[in-house]
Design an enzyme around this catalytic site. Structure first.
Site, PDB file in Angstrom:
ATOM      1  N   LYS A  59       0.850  -1.202   0.000  1.00 15.82           N
ATOM      2  CA  LYS A  59       0.000   0.000   0.000  1.00 15.82           C
ATOM      3  C   LYS A  59       0.884   1.250   0.000  1.00 15.82           C
ATOM      4  O   LYS A  59       1.698   1.441   0.903  1.00 15.82           O
ATOM      5  CB  LYS A  59      -0.915  -0.008   1.229  1.00 15.82           C
ATOM      6  CG  LYS A  59      -1.705   1.295   1.437  1.00 15.82           C
ATOM      7  CD  LYS A  59      -2.642   1.220   2.639  1.00 15.82           C
ATOM      8  CE  LYS A  59      -3.288   2.576   2.946  1.00 15.82           C
ATOM      9  NZ  LYS A  59      -4.178   2.532   4.125  1.00 15.82           N
ATOM     10  N   ASP A 101      -2.643  10.132   3.717  1.00 16.99           N
ATOM     11  CA  ASP A 101      -4.048   9.731   3.876  1.00 16.99           C
ATOM     12  C   ASP A 101      -4.789  10.743   4.744  1.00 16.99           C
ATOM     13  O   ASP A 101      -4.748  10.679   5.973  1.00 16.99           O
ATOM     14  CB  ASP A 101      -4.124   8.333   4.501  1.00 16.99           C
ATOM     15  CG  ASP A 101      -5.568   7.848   4.644  1.00 16.99           C
ATOM     16  OD1 ASP A 101      -6.462   8.479   4.049  1.00 16.99           O
ATOM     17  OD2 ASP A 101      -5.781   6.828   5.350  1.00 16.99           O
ATOM     18  N   LYS A 106     -10.335  12.719   8.056  1.00 21.46           N
ATOM     19  CA  LYS A 106      -9.894  12.359   9.404  1.00 21.46           C
ATOM     20  C   LYS A 106      -9.869  13.618  10.272  1.00 21.46           C
ATOM     21  O   LYS A 106      -9.482  14.683   9.793  1.00 21.46           O
ATOM     22  CB  LYS A 106      -8.471  11.798   9.362  1.00 21.46           C
ATOM     23  CG  LYS A 106      -8.334  10.395   8.807  1.00 21.46           C
ATOM     24  CD  LYS A 106      -6.877   9.940   8.830  1.00 21.46           C
ATOM     25  CE  LYS A 106      -6.698   8.629   8.091  1.00 21.46           C
ATOM     26  NZ  LYS A 106      -7.357   7.477   8.741  1.00 21.46           N
ATOM     27  N   ASP A 139       1.467   6.299   5.528  1.00 25.46           N
ATOM     28  CA  ASP A 139       0.530   5.359   4.917  1.00 25.46           C
ATOM     29  C   ASP A 139       1.064   4.683   3.648  1.00 25.46           C
ATOM     30  O   ASP A 139       0.350   3.945   2.986  1.00 25.46           O
ATOM     31  CB  ASP A 139      -0.794   6.072   4.632  1.00 25.46           C
ATOM     32  CG  ASP A 139      -1.995   5.182   4.881  1.00 25.46           C
ATOM     33  OD1 ASP A 139      -1.829   4.143   5.539  1.00 25.46           O
ATOM     34  OD2 ASP A 139      -3.084   5.520   4.391  1.00 25.46           O
ATOM     35  N   ASP A 190     -12.202   6.977   3.511  1.00 23.80           N
ATOM     36  CA  ASP A 190     -11.024   6.716   4.338  1.00 23.80           C
ATOM     37  C   ASP A 190     -10.619   5.235   4.308  1.00 23.80           C
ATOM     38  O   ASP A 190      -9.573   4.865   4.815  1.00 23.80           O
ATOM     39  CB  ASP A 190     -11.285   7.183   5.779  1.00 23.80           C
ATOM     40  CG  ASP A 190     -10.004   7.395   6.567  1.00 23.80           C
ATOM     41  OD1 ASP A 190      -8.914   7.345   5.949  1.00 23.80           O
ATOM     42  OD2 ASP A 190     -10.100   7.608   7.793  1.00 23.80           O
ATOM     43  N   GLU A 195      -9.409   3.617   1.887  1.00 22.68           N
ATOM     44  CA  GLU A 195      -8.853   3.762   0.538  1.00 22.68           C
ATOM     45  C   GLU A 195      -7.780   2.729   0.229  1.00 22.68           C
ATOM     46  O   GLU A 195      -7.574   2.377  -0.926  1.00 22.68           O
ATOM     47  CB  GLU A 195      -8.302   5.182   0.361  1.00 22.68           C
ATOM     48  CG  GLU A 195      -6.872   5.414   0.884  1.00 22.68           C
ATOM     49  CD  GLU A 195      -6.707   5.225   2.389  1.00 22.68           C
ATOM     50  OE1 GLU A 195      -7.722   5.301   3.116  1.00 22.68           O
ATOM     51  OE2 GLU A 195      -5.578   4.972   2.852  1.00 22.68           O
ATOM     52  N   ARG A 198      -7.517  -0.468   0.748  1.00 19.56           N
ATOM     53  CA  ARG A 198      -8.012  -1.705   0.144  1.00 19.56           C
ATOM     54  C   ARG A 198      -8.367  -1.505  -1.328  1.00 19.56           C
ATOM     55  O   ARG A 198      -8.312  -2.443  -2.116  1.00 19.56           O
ATOM     56  CB  ARG A 198      -9.207  -2.221   0.962  1.00 19.56           C
ATOM     57  CG  ARG A 198     -10.351  -1.263   1.060  1.00 19.56           C
ATOM     58  CD  ARG A 198     -11.316  -1.610   2.197  1.00 19.56           C
ATOM     59  NE  ARG A 198     -10.795  -1.235   3.518  1.00 19.56           N
ATOM     60  CZ  ARG A 198     -11.434  -1.435   4.669  1.00 19.56           C
ATOM     61  NH1 ARG A 198     -12.623  -2.024   4.673  1.00 19.56           N
ATOM     62  NH2 ARG A 198     -10.899  -1.063   5.811  1.00 19.56           N
TER      63      ARG A 198
HETATM   64  N1  BES Z   1      -4.363   4.400   6.841  1.00 16.62           N
HETATM   65  C1  BES Z   1      -5.505   4.135   7.618  1.00 16.62           C
HETATM   66  C2  BES Z   1      -5.240   3.134   8.761  1.00 16.62           C
HETATM   67  C3  BES Z   1      -4.276   3.580   9.816  1.00 16.62           C
HETATM   68  C4  BES Z   1      -4.733   4.188  10.966  1.00 16.62           C
HETATM   69  C5  BES Z   1      -2.932   3.316   9.704  1.00 16.62           C
HETATM   70  C6  BES Z   1      -3.854   4.566  11.963  1.00 16.62           C
HETATM   71  C7  BES Z   1      -2.039   3.697  10.695  1.00 16.62           C
HETATM   72  C8  BES Z   1      -2.505   4.314  11.825  1.00 16.62           C
HETATM   73  C9  BES Z   1      -6.606   3.577   6.734  1.00 16.62           C
HETATM   74  O1  BES Z   1      -6.643   4.053   5.427  1.00 16.62           O
HETATM   75  C10 BES Z   1      -7.920   3.945   7.359  1.00 16.62           C
HETATM   76  O2  BES Z   1      -8.193   5.105   7.428  1.00 16.62           O
HETATM   77  N2  BES Z   1      -8.679   2.940   7.779  1.00 16.62           N
HETATM   78  C11 BES Z   1      -9.939   3.151   8.395  1.00 16.62           C
HETATM   79  C12 BES Z   1     -10.922   2.175   7.807  1.00 16.62           C
HETATM   80  C13 BES Z   1     -12.346   2.444   8.204  1.00 16.62           C
HETATM   81  C14 BES Z   1     -12.833   3.718   7.556  1.00 16.62           C
HETATM   82  C15 BES Z   1     -13.193   1.272   7.761  1.00 16.62           C
HETATM   83  C16 BES Z   1      -9.770   2.915   9.893  1.00 16.62           C
HETATM   84  O3  BES Z   1      -9.005   2.031  10.268  1.00 16.62           O
HETATM   85  O4  BES Z   1     -10.360   3.662  10.663  1.00 16.62           O
HETATM   86 ZN    ZN Z   2      -4.848   4.683   4.670  1.00 18.81          ZN
HETATM   87 MN    MN Z   3      -7.719   5.871   5.281  1.00 17.19          MN
END
Ligand code: BES
Ligand code: ZN
Ligand code: MN
Length: 508
Positions: free
Chosen positions: A264, A269, A276, A287, A346, A348, A350
């Site tokens: 990834k 992000d 966020k 990210d 968010d 993204e 996947r």
């Molecule tokens: N990049 C984030 C996940 C992340 C969070 C990595 C904190 C490192 C530290 C990812 O893209 C994300 O935002 N995931 C969301 C998914 C949700 C919207 C289903 C999450 O984990 O909140």
């Molecule tokens: Zn992310």
């Molecule tokens: Mn995200």
């Protein structure tokens, strides 16, 4: 950059600023680790361990003590570092050696030349000392005025004996390559998003690929559009910095196995329109840690000349909110034709991974491993130091976890519970990009599973926790990008090369 060398300490010509020795917790008093005979003698009739004990050191892991060296000794200073419990029959573990070398290197910032008199008599032990030393010496200095911040450590000399010289030299060479590649990944992770964009990341891969003779191919936004990479384009469309898909290939004439690694690569992000909040967006430059790990691991496998083929896939995009950004509710047509309803912009990672995984499968590799800072839920589940490994193939999943264990990276097997799949149902598309919140890391894994090819083992590594270290430095881990998963991916390549890793389909 810190350099490593190997020397036999009999020569009177050897002079260093500091000599590092190890001390462990013994019964009642600290005991000197093997490898330190010369230092012990230099202290004369009072043995070194007695001096160290008198100064209040116990030998606990991470403890350090600096002493002026006895007159006439080959170093001006002696740095004593705690190893923790005294070694068992098999000597010190590689992890104990990596840590002690890492702690030493961290406390030697600003030293020109230091020697490590640590128990490193075998190739494996020497590799651990070299790797820990290089990782501990790491500092990200790209944006500091020269001469400010942590001063670099010049040279680390690993001391050995005549008999062990060949083994130790081989181990140090491996440790050097792996350490430099982990540090390459760290540099990329630490690079702020206004300096590292999909375009500059791709250019870096191209430059490094050229340096080491690796084949690199970059798809720009035009090529991505032409070939219908809907996931990568959808995530990247809100940013003024267009997305890229990079392919970097290591091939070997004697390879019997071909691996595909997918990382990834979200250079920043923000969450997109599902923005966020403050407190969650400060270090989202991290990210792209998965892409950095894949890139560094492929370069590492090539530098180590491993007899295995590896294709690294880096889907690179910046996830930003803007007038052109994808909206919650949009439907994307992914590479390969499946449609996805984007309920949350968010989620993204996947989306870009799915495109790259489907493309990676077209080449028919023997196994696919994706690496991603995918979910906050995985960080909640496993904490800051451990990554989760998921697969629909338990045997392959356990092989990935075992590879991580052998290289000293904490990893844990996580399930893909079938009942959570239902929550990804969409009313308008083949699938939604988010579902049940509880078990969010597993739901993300189930989403990716929809894009994993039939008949090819696939595993997913979620390193949202360990990719970036926010606490105080420890062992060989600094603050900031850690380079997590580089070592595991190199180990997996090695396992494939040696025939230990035999990817074979076991799922029904
Ligand atoms: N990049 C984030 C996940 C992340 C969070 C990595 C904190 C490192 C530290 C990812 O893209 C994300 O935002 N995931 C969301 C998914 C949700 C919207 C289903 C999450 O984990 O909140
Ligand atoms: Zn992310
Ligand atoms: Mn995200």
């Amino acid at each position: 950059m810190t350099t490593l060398s190997v020397a036999i300490p009999t020569a009177a010509s050897l002079h260093v600023d500091c000599m590092v020795i190890g001390v462990a917790k013994g019964p009642g008093k600290p005991v000197l680790a093997p490898g330190t005979a010369a230092v012990g003698e230099a202290f004369g009739s009072t043995s070194a361990d007695e001096v160290i004990g008198l100064l209040g050191m116990s030998g606990a892991e991470g403890e350090t003590l600096k002493l002026p060296a006895p007159r006439g000794f080959m170093a001006d200073m002696v740095l004593v570092v705690g190893l923790g419990d005294a070694a068992g029959e098999d000597g010190y573990t590689s992890e104990a050696l990596r840590r002690v070398a890492g702690v030493a290197a961290r406390s030697l910032a600003g030293t020109e030349r230091a020697a490590l008199a640590l128990p490193a008599g075998t190739a494996e032990a020497a590799e651990a000392v070299a790797l820990g030393g290089l990782l501990g010496a790491y500092a990200f200095t790209a944006h500091r005025a020269p001469g400010t911040g942590r001063a670099p450590l010049g040279e680390l000399v690993i001391l050995t004996t005549e008999e062990a010289l060949a083994d130790v030299t081989a181990g140090v060479r491996r440790g050097t390559v792996i350490g430099q590649e982990v540090n390459r990944a760290r540099d990329l992770v630490n690079m702020p998003a206004n300096h590292l964009t999909p375009e500059t990341f791709a250019a870096t891969v191209q430059a490094v690929g050229e340096q080491y003779g690796l084949d690199v191919e970059v798809l720009d936004e035009k090529a991505l559009t032409e070939h219908s990479y809907g996931g990568i384009l959808g995530v990247g469309q809100g940013s003024v910095r267009p997305p890229r898909l990079v392919r970097i290939v290591h091939t070997h004439p004697e390879a019997r196995t071909t691996l595909a690694y997918v990382g990834k690569g979200i250079t920043y992000d923000s969450g997109g329109i599902s923005l966020k909040p403050v407190g969650f967006n400060e270090i989202m430059k991290r990210d792209m840690s998965g892409a950095a790990a894949v890139f560094a691991a492929v370069v590492g496998a090539s530098r180590l000349d491993l007899p295995v083929n590896i294709t690294g896939w880096l889907p690179l995009a910046e996830n930003m909110p803007s007038g052109s950004a994808m909206r919650p509710g949009d439907v994307l047509r992914m590479y390969g034709g499946k449609t996805v309803e984007v309920l949350n912009t968010d989620a993204e990672g996947r989306l870009v991974l799915a495109d790259a995984m489907v493309r990676a499968s077209e080449d028919g590799p023997d196994a696919i491993v994706d690496v991603a800072t995918l979910t906050a839920a995985m960080k909640m589940a496993l904490g800051h130091r451990m990554f989760g490994v998921m697969s629909d193939d338990d045997v392959f999943r356990d092989q990935v976890v075992a590879a991580a264990g052998r290289t000293g990276e904490p990893a844990w097997p996580m399930p893909l519970p079938a009942e959570l799949r239902e929550s990804l149902t969409s009313t308008v598309a083949d699938l939604a990009n988010t579902g049940e919140r509880m078990g969010g890391g597993l739901v993300a894994g189930l989403f990716l599973q929809e894009f994993a090819p039939d008949g090819i083992p696939w595993a997913h590594i979620d390193l949202a926790g360990p990719a970036f270290h926010e606490g105080a430095p420890h062992g060989y881990t600094p603050k900031g990008g850690t380079g997590a998963a580089v070592r595991t991916l190199v180990q997996l390549a090695e396992d494939a090369a040696s025939g230990t890793l035999k990817p074979s389909r076991t799922r029904g």
